[in-house]
Design a protein around this motif. Structure first.
Motif, PDB file in Angstrom:
ATOM      1  N   ASP A   6     -32.480  91.341  85.214  1.00  0.00           N
ATOM      2  CA  ASP A   6     -32.999  91.084  83.874  1.00  0.00           C
ATOM      3  C   ASP A   6     -34.505  91.323  83.897  1.00  0.00           C
ATOM      4  OD1 ASP A   6     -30.450  90.347  83.301  1.00  0.00           O
ATOM      5  OD2 ASP A   6     -30.839  88.200  83.151  1.00  0.00           O
ATOM      6  N   MET A   7     -34.872  92.592  83.774  1.00  0.00           N
ATOM      7  CA  MET A   7     -36.282  92.962  83.911  1.00  0.00           C
ATOM      8  C   MET A   7     -37.036  92.940  82.579  1.00  0.00           C
ATOM      9  SD  MET A   7     -36.657  93.398  87.086  1.00  0.00           S
ATOM     10  CE  MET A   7     -38.354  93.896  86.919  1.00  0.00           C
ATOM     11  N   VAL A   8     -36.333  93.066  81.473  1.00  0.00           N
ATOM     12  CA  VAL A   8     -36.992  93.188  80.166  1.00  0.00           C
ATOM     13  C   VAL A   8     -37.463  91.816  79.697  1.00  0.00           C
ATOM     14  CG1 VAL A   8     -36.680  93.863  77.756  1.00  0.00           C
ATOM     15  CG2 VAL A   8     -35.633  95.224  79.575  1.00  0.00           C
TER      16      VAL A   8
ATOM     17  N   MET B 194     -47.672  97.870  81.084  1.00  0.00           N
ATOM     18  CA  MET B 194     -46.521  97.665  80.205  1.00  0.00           C
ATOM     19  C   MET B 194     -45.573  98.855  80.323  1.00  0.00           C
ATOM     20  SD  MET B 194     -46.367  97.161  76.023  1.00  0.00           S
ATOM     21  CE  MET B 194     -46.743  95.399  76.044  1.00  0.00           C
ATOM     22  N   ILE B 195     -44.275  98.561  80.418  1.00  0.00           N
ATOM     23  CA  ILE B 195     -43.223  99.582  80.374  1.00  0.00           C
ATOM     24  C   ILE B 195     -42.479  99.405  79.051  1.00  0.00           C
ATOM     25  CG2 ILE B 195     -41.140 100.492  81.469  1.00  0.00           C
ATOM     26  CD1 ILE B 195     -43.452 100.700  83.361  1.00  0.00           C
ATOM     27  N   VAL B 196     -42.297 100.490  78.315  1.00  0.00           N
ATOM     28  CA  VAL B 196     -41.598 100.434  77.032  1.00  0.00           C
ATOM     29  C   VAL B 196     -40.383 101.348  77.091  1.00  0.00           C
ATOM     30  CG1 VAL B 196     -41.762 100.787  74.542  1.00  0.00           C
ATOM     31  CG2 VAL B 196     -43.769 100.000  75.821  1.00  0.00           C
ATOM     32  N   TYR B 197     -39.211 100.786  76.818  1.00  0.00           N
ATOM     33  CA  TYR B 197     -37.971 101.559  76.767  1.00  0.00           C
ATOM     34  C   TYR B 197     -37.634 101.865  75.310  1.00  0.00           C
ATOM     35  CZ  TYR B 197     -37.378  99.524  81.447  1.00  0.00           C
ATOM     36  OH  TYR B 197     -37.565  99.118  82.753  1.00  0.00           O
ATOM     37  N   GLY B 198     -37.472 103.160  75.010  1.00  0.00           N
ATOM     38  CA  GLY B 198     -37.048 103.546  73.679  1.00  0.00           C
ATOM     39  C   GLY B 198     -38.217 103.628  72.700  1.00  0.00           C
ATOM     40  N   PRO B 199     -37.867 103.757  71.400  1.00  0.00           N
ATOM     41  CA  PRO B 199     -36.505 103.772  70.867  1.00  0.00           C
ATOM     42  C   PRO B 199     -35.805 105.089  71.157  1.00  0.00           C
ATOM     43  CG  PRO B 199     -38.069 104.218  69.115  1.00  0.00           C
ATOM     44  CD  PRO B 199     -38.877 103.919  70.349  1.00  0.00           C
ATOM     45  N   GLY B 200     -34.480 105.049  71.104  1.00  0.00           N
ATOM     46  CA  GLY B 200     -33.715 106.261  71.373  1.00  0.00           C
ATOM     47  C   GLY B 200     -32.299 105.930  71.775  1.00  0.00           C
ATOM     48  N   SER B 201     -31.490 106.956  71.934  1.00  0.00           N
ATOM     49  CA  SER B 201     -30.101 106.766  72.328  1.00  0.00           C
ATOM     50  C   SER B 201     -30.040 106.053  73.679  1.00  0.00           C
ATOM     51  CB  SER B 201     -29.390 108.118  72.421  1.00  0.00           C
ATOM     52  OG  SER B 201     -29.405 108.773  71.174  1.00  0.00           O
TER      53      SER B 201
ATOM     54  N   ILE C  98     -49.870 102.011  79.536  1.00  0.00           N
ATOM     55  CA  ILE C  98     -48.547 101.867  78.925  1.00  0.00           C
ATOM     56  C   ILE C  98     -47.688 103.059  79.333  1.00  0.00           C
ATOM     57  CG2 ILE C  98     -47.227 101.719  76.784  1.00  0.00           C
ATOM     58  CD1 ILE C  98     -49.598 100.493  75.435  1.00  0.00           C
ATOM     59  N   VAL C  99     -46.506 102.785  79.861  1.00  0.00           N
ATOM     60  CA  VAL C  99     -45.554 103.834  80.231  1.00  0.00           C
ATOM     61  C   VAL C  99     -44.343 103.728  79.322  1.00  0.00           C
ATOM     62  CG1 VAL C  99     -43.984 104.683  82.017  1.00  0.00           C
ATOM     63  CG2 VAL C  99     -46.302 103.961  82.635  1.00  0.00           C
ATOM     64  N   MET C 100     -44.019 104.823  78.636  1.00  0.00           N
ATOM     65  CA  MET C 100     -42.864 104.851  77.744  1.00  0.00           C
ATOM     66  C   MET C 100     -41.760 105.681  78.393  1.00  0.00           C
ATOM     67  SD  MET C 100     -44.548 104.972  73.974  1.00  0.00           S
ATOM     68  CE  MET C 100     -43.060 104.210  73.343  1.00  0.00           C
ATOM     69  N   ILE C 101     -40.537 105.150  78.349  1.00  0.00           N
ATOM     70  CA  ILE C 101     -39.408 105.793  79.012  1.00  0.00           C
ATOM     71  C   ILE C 101     -38.340 106.125  77.987  1.00  0.00           C
ATOM     72  CG2 ILE C 101     -37.551 105.456  80.698  1.00  0.00           C
ATOM     73  CD1 ILE C 101     -39.418 103.713  82.312  1.00  0.00           C
ATOM     74  N   GLY C 102     -37.919 107.398  77.968  1.00  0.00           N
ATOM     75  CA  GLY C 102     -36.871 107.777  77.023  1.00  0.00           C
ATOM     76  C   GLY C 102     -36.728 109.269  76.880  1.00  0.00           C
TER      77      GLY C 102
ATOM     78  N   ALA D  72     -45.599  95.251  85.736  1.00  0.00           N
ATOM     79  CA  ALA D  72     -45.766  95.505  84.305  1.00  0.00           C
ATOM     80  C   ALA D  72     -44.852  94.626  83.458  1.00  0.00           C
ATOM     81  CB  ALA D  72     -45.473  96.976  84.000  1.00  0.00           C
ATOM     82  N   LYS D  73     -45.333  94.264  82.270  1.00  0.00           N
ATOM     83  CA  LYS D  73     -44.486  93.619  81.265  1.00  0.00           C
ATOM     84  C   LYS D  73     -43.541  94.685  80.728  1.00  0.00           C
ATOM     85  CE  LYS D  73     -44.697  90.890  76.982  1.00  0.00           C
ATOM     86  NZ  LYS D  73     -44.257  89.613  77.565  1.00  0.00           N
ATOM     87  N   GLN D  74     -42.242  94.375  80.644  1.00  0.00           N
ATOM     88  CA  GLN D  74     -41.263  95.371  80.214  1.00  0.00           C
ATOM     89  C   GLN D  74     -40.693  95.008  78.843  1.00  0.00           C
ATOM     90  OE1 GLN D  74     -38.615  96.956  83.209  1.00  0.00           O
ATOM     91  NE2 GLN D  74     -39.862  96.123  84.880  1.00  0.00           N
ATOM     92  N   VAL D  75     -40.690  95.996  77.948  1.00  0.00           N
ATOM     93  CA  VAL D  75     -40.331  95.788  76.547  1.00  0.00           C
ATOM     94  C   VAL D  75     -39.258  96.797  76.138  1.00  0.00           C
ATOM     95  CG1 VAL D  75     -41.190  95.721  74.176  1.00  0.00           C
ATOM     96  CG2 VAL D  75     -42.688  95.022  76.065  1.00  0.00           C
ATOM     97  N   TYR D  76     -38.263  96.328  75.419  1.00  0.00           N
ATOM     98  CA  TYR D  76     -37.236  97.220  74.872  1.00  0.00           C
ATOM     99  C   TYR D  76     -37.359  97.255  73.355  1.00  0.00           C
ATOM    100  CZ  TYR D  76     -32.655  98.934  73.343  1.00  0.00           C
ATOM    101  OH  TYR D  76     -31.647  99.638  72.716  1.00  0.00           O
ATOM    102  N   ILE D  77     -37.434  98.453  72.790  1.00  0.00           N
ATOM    103  CA  ILE D  77     -37.430  98.623  71.336  1.00  0.00           C
ATOM    104  C   ILE D  77     -35.997  98.892  70.909  1.00  0.00           C
ATOM    105  CG2 ILE D  77     -38.353  99.911  69.380  1.00  0.00           C
ATOM    106  CD1 ILE D  77     -40.714 100.727  71.141  1.00  0.00           C
ATOM    107  N   ALA D  78     -35.367  97.879  70.339  1.00  0.00           N
ATOM    108  CA  ALA D  78     -33.961  98.005  69.956  1.00  0.00           C
ATOM    109  C   ALA D  78     -33.796  99.012  68.822  1.00  0.00           C
ATOM    110  CB  ALA D  78     -33.409  96.650  69.527  1.00  0.00           C
ATOM    111  N   ASN D  79     -32.735  99.788  68.890  1.00  0.00           N
ATOM    112  CA  ASN D  79     -32.460 100.769  67.844  1.00  0.00           C
ATOM    113  C   ASN D  79     -32.185 100.083  66.514  1.00  0.00           C
ATOM    114  OD1 ASN D  79     -32.740 102.879  69.644  1.00  0.00           O
ATOM    115  ND2 ASN D  79     -30.557 103.015  70.087  1.00  0.00           N
ATOM    116  N   ILE D  80     -32.464 100.775  65.443  1.00  0.00           N
ATOM    117  CA  ILE D  80     -32.181 100.246  64.103  1.00  0.00           C
ATOM    118  C   ILE D  80     -30.726 100.498  63.733  1.00  0.00           C
ATOM    119  CG2 ILE D  80     -32.668 100.594  61.641  1.00  0.00           C
ATOM    120  CD1 ILE D  80     -35.609 100.925  62.413  1.00  0.00           C
TER     121      ILE D  80
END
Length: 321
Positions: free
Chosen positions: A248-250, A184-191, A5-9, A214-222
């Motif tokens: 549209d990669m996510v 898996m690539i995970v974007y966020g959470p974050g600005s 799992i790779v997290m980007i942010g 990789a499956k790409q996932v975005y964690i939307a901000n609250i």
């Protein structure tokens, strides 16, 4: 072999999800922005000419299995009346010192990872500090992450430039390798504009993200960010991310369905937040992404945050799917 799992942010969002993930049987990597120019990180990047260490420090602590007293020391920030050392965190100073001693920030992080008993890898997206630039919706050019955040203006596009004349901007090869070999690539959470996108716009990163299996996932901000993403839905956050990715990669968006009580959040204390992010599942599906709507809300310290345990559980289930 554990899934990768790779997290980007960057910022404070990533550690919240990393802490529970390091307990799982996964190979975890964090890729962190190097465009922060505020606070202790900004001072050190100017005086010592290193990448800003603050986000790296926080992620190292989130991945660490070291004694809590050592972590408290690593995170200790000198008080404002300490003059020369005011606002500096001990960990930032150690990262700066080891970078000078080894001559390479990646080696410095590896050594600290050993001392702190890290489970996982932390890679700066580039090995040289970069300048974040933004174009507002009104067409104004803003330069510097701190200035962009302070302007509280609606943004259209961000990009990075070199902090030195004639410096070639290159992505960290370790970060590229991690992206290409990820499950898996995970974007966020974050600005969105100042923590996530500054990684994607580094030359070579977007291209790697476009070809990784990789499956790409975005964690939307609250919560939305004042000025920058006022009134953005979760789908509008995703649309900006996809636009900077070039495709549209996510494939999935984790979005919070639980309402934040009107009288709970102290908006004066959390000066960068605006309102709760509204859900728009139909628009997310039109962007070719799966909607994963759950109760991800954690209310604490008069603020609305992600519940890291709940998010990590869903990420691991998506990984199995």
């Amino acid at each position: 072999m554990p899934a990768k799992i790779v997290m980007i942010g960057g910022g404070s969002g990533l550690p919240v999800i990393i802490k529970p993930l390091v307990k799982a049987d996964v190979d975890l990597t964090a890729i962190v922005t190097v465009a922060d120019d505020g606070g202790s990180s900004g001072l050190l990047r100017d005086y010592v000419n290193i990448i800003p260490p603050g986000d790296i420090r926080n992620i190292l602590v989130a991945m660490s299995g070291a004694d809590q007293k050592l972590l408290d020391l690593f995170q200790y920030r000198f008080q404002t009346h300490d003059d020369f050392l005011a606002k500096h965190a001990v960990g930032n100073l150690l990262i700066a010192a080891l970078t000078e001693m080894t001559g390479d920030v990646s080696e410095a992080i590896r050594e600290l990872s050993h001392y702190l008993k890290i489970k996982g890898q932390v890679y700066p997206v580039a090995k040289e500090p970069l300048i974040l630039n933004a174009k507002t919706l009104s067409g104004e050019h803003l330069s510097g992450e701190a200035a962009i955040t302070a302007a509280h203006q609606a943004l259209d596009t961000v990009w990075v430039s070199a902090s030195k004349d004639n410096q070639k901007i290159e992505a960290n090869p370790e970060a590229i390798d991690a992206i290409l070999s990820a499950d898996m690539i995970v974007y966020g959470p974050g600005s969105l504009f100042t923590s996530i996108l500054p990684n994607i716009v580094v030359p070579g990163v977007k291209e790697a993200l476009q070809v990784t299996p990789a499956k790409q996932v975005y964690i939307a901000n609250i919560m939305t960010q004042k000025g920058e993403t006022d009134a953005y839905t979760d789908a509008e956050h995703l649309a900006v991310l996809d636009r900077h990715l070039g495709k549209d990669m996510v494939g999935a968006v984790l979005t919070n369905q639980t309402e934040v009580p009107d009288d709970f959040v102290d908006y004066q204390r959390w000066g960068e937040i605006s309102t709760q992010v509204k859900q728009d599942p139909e628009a997310i599906e039109k962007l070719n992404a799966q909607v994963v709507s759950r109760d991800f809300l954690l209310l604490r310290d008069a603020g609305a945050f992600h519940d890291g345990e709940k998010v990590a559980k869903v990420l691991l289930s998506l990984l199995e799917d």
